[in-house]
Each structure stands twice: as structure tokens, then as C-alpha cells.
Design a protein around this motif. Structure first.
Motif, mmCIF file in Angstrom:
data_model
loop_
_atom_site.group_PDB
_atom_site.id
_atom_site.type_symbol
_atom_site.label_atom_id
_atom_site.label_comp_id
_atom_site.label_asym_id
_atom_site.label_seq_id
_atom_site.Cartn_x
_atom_site.Cartn_y
_atom_site.Cartn_z
ATOM 1 N N PRO A 1 -2.152 14.232 -11.683
ATOM 2 C CA PRO A 1 -3.545 14.555 -11.354
ATOM 3 C C PRO A 1 -3.995 13.984 -10.014
ATOM 4 N N SER A 2 -3.519 12.794 -9.675
ATOM 5 C CA SER A 2 -3.877 12.183 -8.394
ATOM 6 C C SER A 2 -2.756 11.263 -7.941
ATOM 7 N N LEU A 3 -2.660 11.089 -6.635
ATOM 8 C CA LEU A 3 -1.642 10.184 -6.099
ATOM 9 C C LEU A 3 -2.082 8.741 -6.304
ATOM 10 N N PRO A 4 -1.132 7.843 -6.577
ATOM 11 C CA PRO A 4 -1.505 6.443 -6.798
ATOM 12 C C PRO A 4 -2.020 5.790 -5.522
ATOM 13 N N ASP A 5 -2.930 4.826 -5.692
ATOM 14 C CA ASP A 5 -3.427 4.068 -4.546
ATOM 15 C C ASP A 5 -2.540 2.854 -4.314
ATOM 16 N N GLU A 6 -2.934 2.005 -3.384
ATOM 17 C CA GLU A 6 -2.096 0.855 -3.023
ATOM 18 C C GLU A 6 -1.945 -0.153 -4.167
ATOM 19 N N LYS A 7 -2.870 -0.121 -5.137
ATOM 20 C CA LYS A 7 -2.772 -1.051 -6.275
ATOM 21 C C LYS A 7 -1.599 -0.724 -7.184
ATOM 22 N N PHE A 8 -1.024 0.460 -7.000
ATOM 23 C CA PHE A 8 0.133 0.882 -7.791
ATOM 24 C C PHE A 8 1.398 0.114 -7.372
ATOM 25 N N PHE A 9 1.395 -0.393 -6.148
ATOM 26 C CA PHE A 9 2.580 -1.048 -5.594
ATOM 27 C C PHE A 9 2.439 -2.567 -5.633
ATOM 28 N N THR A 10 3.549 -3.238 -5.909
ATOM 29 C CA THR A 10 3.575 -4.705 -5.915
ATOM 30 C C THR A 10 3.950 -5.203 -4.531
ATOM 31 N N PHE A 11 3.076 -6.011 -3.961
ATOM 32 C CA PHE A 11 3.323 -6.541 -2.609
ATOM 33 C C PHE A 11 3.626 -8.039 -2.665
#
Length: 304
Positions: free
Chosen positions: A294-304
Motif C-alpha cells: 500500500p505504501s513504501l516504508p519510511d526511514e523508520k523501517f531501517f535500522t541505523f
């Protein structure tokens, strides 16, 4: 008696602090063979369990009864876009999907109008995304010009062996199994076709390690380091990794699993290093079927 109770206490204490990882019953088992076979160790206790259905995955994520879970990247992103709380920590598998045929040889994809193509599991999974994208790129409409059917990889190999399936998308080690049991042949490397149509390297972020339950930074680092060491062991010790993986792959012969590793790319890459590559792949997943993504993930989807 006192020593007995002390021992029980110690065992329970260790188990209570073990990091739990849920992995699929499938090719990714190879990457964890080092941990499963206790060939590598880390500075944290790790407990590995297996999931078999996406219903199990949903339940584990919602209940947060595992710390980490291993999923197809497209599925993890789809669940995230639907509100489930998980984050991508790393991608560990990049290549291993092929188009295999029986009694057809090397076919031109444009000539598959009216044919049935079987892919593993269901919509939104890696094989489904790749084959739908490629059909669209060459001007064929999936489900109209070409019928997409779904089954588990073992079912596909069985049906192909019986002559009931002519064309399928399969991951290794089921590609090798189909070649041996069904006398099938590889028609196309899907990663290579992906590269030809996108201009990107011949690899795809297939399988990822996702964080379900928040761990402290040190524990997470130690756990992911152990996963990376396990994958490295598998790559450097293919015969042993195949032997350790075989029992978890429905008894696929060790020699089949070992041969399949020559056509599979396992590589540990932290999520922070591959954000653009993952987003590009997921944008195509969304383009192929918006209902899946439904939507592309935002930066919170990635572990930095």
C-alpha cells in the motif's frame, strides 16, 4: 539436592535471556546452519525456531513473542506498511531464483501467452514480484496473457515431476531438486533478467532479518554479529552447511543442497548500507501490485 536446584536456576536464567529468532522452513536455513549446528558461537545465547505460514508470522509479530524474524523483504515491508511494528536490520540473501522448464528448453518469455507459470507460496513473495514485473516489461499482462499459479516449492517440484507443470519460478535448492527429479532445466536466471531491465546489479534484496522486539544496542549487535558469522560459515563450508541444512529442508539430499549453493548468493549487508537498493526494489513491488504494498516504508523501517 541443593546443587540440582542451583543448576536448574542457572539453566532457566540462561534460557530467559536467550535471544529468539524465527526463521522460515526454506532456503534461508542454510544461512543459519552455523548457528543450528553450533559451528559458530556468539556472546549471546540464541534460540532458533521455525515458521511455516504467514499466519504464524503475523501472530509472532503482533504478540511480540520473538526478538527477530527472517522474512522475504517484500513481505516484511508489506506488513510494515499495514501497521505492524518491525524494522529491517539486514539483508542476507540476494540471489537464488530461476525460471525452470520441463520439456520446453529455453523458451522466449514472449511466447508464454496462454501458459500457466507456477510461483512459490503467493502474491507479494519474491518470485511472484519478479516474474510479474518481467512479464509487464515485455508487454504481457499477468493473470490475463499468462496465468500465475501458486504452490509450495515441494509441491511445484512434485507436480513438475508428474508432468503436470511445464514452467515454474523456483528458488534454490528446489531448482536443483527439479533438475534432478523432474529432469527440468534452467531457462532464465531471474536476477540476471532483473539487471537487464533495471540497469542494477544482478541481485535482489530477497531475504531480510527483521527486529520485532526491541533489544538493547549491545545485545542486538552481538546477535547480528552471530548471524553474520553463521552466514560466513555456510559460504566457506558448503558441504557441512548443506549437511546441517538438509534435515530442515524436508530431507532434500545433501548433494542437492550443496550444488544449489553454487547458484545462490548469501551476503550479509546491514540495512543502513542498502536503503536505496531496498527502496528501489520495493517501489517496483508496489508498481507490480499496489494491494500488496500500500505504501513504501519510511526511514523508520531501517535500522541505523
Amino acid at each position: 539436592m541443593r546443587r540440582f536446584f542451583i543448576l536448574i536456576f542457572i539453566v532457566l536464567s540462561v534460557l530467559s535471556f536467550a535471544v529468539s529468532i524465527s526463521i522460515p522452513v526454506g532456503p534461508t536455513v542454510v544461512a543459519f546452519s552455523g548457528l543450528l549446528g553450533k559451528k559458530v558461537s556468539g556472546d549471546v545465547e540464541i534460540k532458533i525456531d521455525f515458521w511455516r505460514t504467514l499466519d504464524q508470522v503475523n501472530a509472532q509479530i503482533v504478540a511480540k513473542n520473538v526478538d527477530l524474524i527472517v522474512l522475504p523483504v517484500s513481505i516484511g515491508a508489506s506488513l510494515y506498511s499495514r501497521g505492524l511494528d518491525l524494522k529491517l536490520a539486514a539483508v542476507i540473501m540476494w540471489s537464488g531464483f530461476y525460471i525452470v522448464t520441463k520439456d520446453l528448453g529455453k523458451v522466449d518469455l514472449k511466447d508464454l501467452v496462454g501458459q500457466e507459470v507456477y510461483t512459490p507460496q503467493g502474491k507479494g513473495q519474491t518470485g511472484d514480484v519478479l516474474i510479474r514485473y518481467l512479464f509487464e516489461r515485455i508487454g504481457l499482462k499477468p493473470d490475463n496473457d499468462v496465468k500465475i499459479r501458486y504452490a509450495t516449492p515441494p509441491e511445484i517440484v512434485s507436480l513438475m515431476s508428474a508432468g503436470k507443470i511445464k514452467i515454474a519460478v523456483l528458488p534454490e535448492p528446489y531448482v536443483t531438486l527439479a533438475m534432478r527429479q523432474a529432469k527440468a532445466s534452467i531457462a532464465y536466471d531471474l536476477q540476471q533478467l532483473w539487471s537487464e531491465h533495471t540497469g542494477l546489479p544482478a541481485r535482489v534484496p530477497i531475504t531480510g532479518v527483521f527486529i520485532v522486539r526491541v533489544l538493547d544496542k549491545e545485545t542486538l549487535h552481538k546477535t547480528l554479529t552471530a548471524v553474520e558469522k553463521s552466514l560466513k560459515y555456510a559460504v566457506e563450508n558448503t558441504r557441512e552447511a548443506a549437511a546441517l541444512s538438509s534435515p530442515h529442508l524436508g530431507g532434500i539430499p545433501v548433494e542437492v543442497v550443496e550444488e544449489s549453493l553454487t547458484r545462490t548468493l548469501y551476503e550479509y549487508r546491514p540495512a543502513s548500507e542498502i536503503v536505496s537498493e531496498v527502496i528501489h526494489y520495493l517501489s517496483i513491488t508496489q508498481q507490480v501490485d499496489p494491494s500488496v504494498m500500500p505504501s513504501l516504508p519510511d526511514e523508520k523501517f531501517f535500522t541505523f
